[in-house]
Design a protein around this motif. Sequence first.
Motif: not given
Length: 216
Positions: A1-10, A44-45, A51-54
Amino acid sequence: MKIQENENARILALFHQIRERQERDNEHTNYKDAPALHEMADLIRPYIGKPEQEDLADIAAVCLFLGNRYREMMRGVYAAEFFTAAFCAAVASVKGTDEELENAEEMFRDAVKARNWYVDDACEDLKQAAAGVMAPETIEKAFAESAKRTLKHDPVEMTPEYLAVIDEVEQKVEENMTTHGRGSCHERWALKREFLEEKGIEWRSQGAMNPGWRFD
């Protein structure tokens, strides 16, 4: 599970928004930053505690930022949440690698202090996480020193009722202050107590919680 690009940008945009406001107004973190911080926290919550988070290192960085900012605002509950998340994510990011976790002890101490701000907390989860990156004697010493409370704070600050209104109350306090600088904390506390009472919340200031201490 990777943080979505739009969420990371926000998240990045919110970070810059907070920094730019503080530089423009020459202020530390305060109620003006609350909306941006709360939005960042909500983004971010969903990625915390996996633990498997990329993006563990990035999650740790965001949570550490939030922990520091909420600590500046005296939001102990949120500071404890995000300092804990930052440390656990940072430990997980180096697990199974040959990398050392920089600032492990400092991050551990920040989390322990925040968790013991209002109540005694043995922080067994933090100690367990720390076992992978810190020596046992370092963990025990850091915990013993960081869990001590120099000043007491009113535990009502942990309640949902308090957290739901404190940003509004602090804005109202700021708008009604007539003194600034040395000694102004007493007027600030009196106004805060008054406005919280209007919300049905009984709150005790640091002065009331720590008789014998001199505040100015």
